[in-house]
Design an enzyme around this catalytic site. Structure first.
Site, PDB file in Angstrom:
ATOM      1  N   LYS A  78       0.826  -1.218   0.000  1.00 46.44           N
ATOM      2  CA  LYS A  78       0.000   0.000   0.000  1.00 46.44           C
ATOM      3  C   LYS A  78       0.859   1.267   0.000  1.00 46.44           C
ATOM      4  CE  LYS A  78      -1.801  -1.151   3.975  1.00 46.44           C
ATOM      5  NZ  LYS A  78      -1.087  -2.414   4.301  1.00 46.44           N
ATOM      6  N   ARG A 127      -8.990   0.842   9.674  1.00 52.91           N
ATOM      7  CA  ARG A 127      -8.569  -0.544   9.901  1.00 52.91           C
ATOM      8  C   ARG A 127      -9.532  -1.284  10.803  1.00 52.91           C
ATOM      9  NH1 ARG A 127      -2.538  -1.916   9.717  1.00 52.91           N
ATOM     10  NH2 ARG A 127      -1.716  -0.035   8.806  1.00 52.91           N
ATOM     11  N   ARG A 166      11.925  -6.239   3.406  1.00 53.08           N
ATOM     12  CA  ARG A 166      11.765  -4.773   3.423  1.00 53.08           C
ATOM     13  C   ARG A 166      12.864  -4.102   4.245  1.00 53.08           C
ATOM     14  NH1 ARG A 166       6.111  -2.289   5.002  1.00 53.08           N
ATOM     15  NH2 ARG A 166       6.304  -3.665   6.790  1.00 53.08           N
ATOM     16  N   ARG A 195      12.295  -2.591   9.910  1.00 57.17           N
ATOM     17  CA  ARG A 195      11.323  -1.998  10.834  1.00 57.17           C
ATOM     18  C   ARG A 195      11.185  -2.906  12.052  1.00 57.17           C
ATOM     19  NH1 ARG A 195       5.803  -0.164   7.927  1.00 57.17           N
ATOM     20  NH2 ARG A 195       4.865  -1.439   9.540  1.00 57.17           N
ATOM     21  N   ARG A 208       0.449  -9.226  13.540  1.00 57.76           N
ATOM     22  CA  ARG A 208      -0.167  -8.192  12.682  1.00 57.76           C
ATOM     23  C   ARG A 208      -1.125  -8.814  11.672  1.00 57.76           C
ATOM     24  NH1 ARG A 208       4.948  -5.492  10.393  1.00 57.76           N
ATOM     25  NH2 ARG A 208       3.538  -4.266   9.110  1.00 57.76           N
TER      26      ARG A 208
END
Ligand code: AP5
Length: 219
Positions: A15, A90, A129, A162, A173
């Site tokens: 996203k 969310r 990532r 992260r 998550r």
């Protein structure tokens, strides 16, 4: 191109990366709730101190805190080209809050773009990532590597993983996504606002899918 859009989807589906492309290409501002929260945490604001524990655990920050924060951002801004909301809503209470905010802003939501990808693709994206702790740029070891390994192309800072991209937190998550966020797919489908995006494709193809929907189907 102008749109008031929501980018909806599981963690790590892309996203933020795609929202960034729309910002670069069409100057459509992005409201990235995760980035706003990370800034509060880094600056140790009152909000940041409250949000930190939830984020580190992979849980959602309570709706009331998020709704007030997003409301302030949206109602205090000028949005000539519209905006892309990345990471909000969310939960159902957040979706209801967004409806009120859009009424106050007196603008209709253009559409909710739902990024779909199987869990193995998501895990591969999250585990590769790398982010820049200074300017927030996002890379991927294989799919979108920086020019110089481990260094941000934009500001030269050393890239990091992260903290919430650790495998145990990612698992949490994804579970939180399935429980609290996935029901929004139905919610927006019933309102006729949902557009499904095949997020397994490359970055340029994902951008094209959204462009053609906005150009042809969204009035
Ligand atoms: P947030 O920062 O919003 O995290 P998220 O939704 O989990 O989303 P991500 O940033 O992980 O993924 P993304 O979909 O943007 O993927 P990306 O583009 O980076 O939220 C963090 C935390 O804040 C939450 O856990 C919660 O605690 C709190 N929070 C945030 N919003 C909240 C809310 N509304 N309410 C309550 N709490 C909230 O891409 C991933 C990787 O894939 C990158 O490496 C990228 O290079 C690569 N990639 C992207 N697209 C492609 C592609 N098409 N092909 C190949 N590789 C790709």
């Amino acid at each position: 191109m102008k749109m008031y859009a929501v980018f909806l989807g599981p963690p790590g589906v892309g996203k933020g990366t795609i929202a960034g492309r729309f910002k670069e290409k069409y100057d459509i501002p992005t409201i990235v709730v995760g980035d706003i929260l990370r800034k509060h945490v880094a600056e140790q604001t009152e909000l940041g101190l409250k949000a930190k524990q939830y984020m580190e655990a992979g849980d959602l920050v309570p709706d009331e805190i998020i709704n007030n924060m997003v409301r302030d951002v949206i109602l205090s801004g000028e949005w000539e080209n519209g905006f892309i909301l990345d990471g909000f809503p969310r939960s159902l209470p957040q979706a209801e809050a967004l409806e009120d905010i859009m009424k106050e802003l007196n603008k209709p939501l253009t559409g909710v773009f739902f990024f779909e990808a199987p869990e193995d693709v998501i895990i591969e994206r999250i585990s590769g990532r790398l982010i820049c702790p200074k300017c927030g740029a996002v890379y991927h070891i294989k799919n979108l590597p920086p020019k110089k390994p481990g260094i941000c192309d934009k500001c030269g800072t050393k890239l990091i993983q992260r903290p919430d991209d650790k495998p145990e937190t990612v698992k949490r998550r994804l579970a939180v996504y399935r429980e609290a966020t996935a029901p929004l797919v139905d919610y927006y489908e019933k309102k006729g606002l949902l557009y499904r995006i095949d997020a397994t494709q490359g970055i340029d193809q994902v951008v094209s899918q959204i462009e053609s929907i906005v150009n042809s189907r969204v009035k």
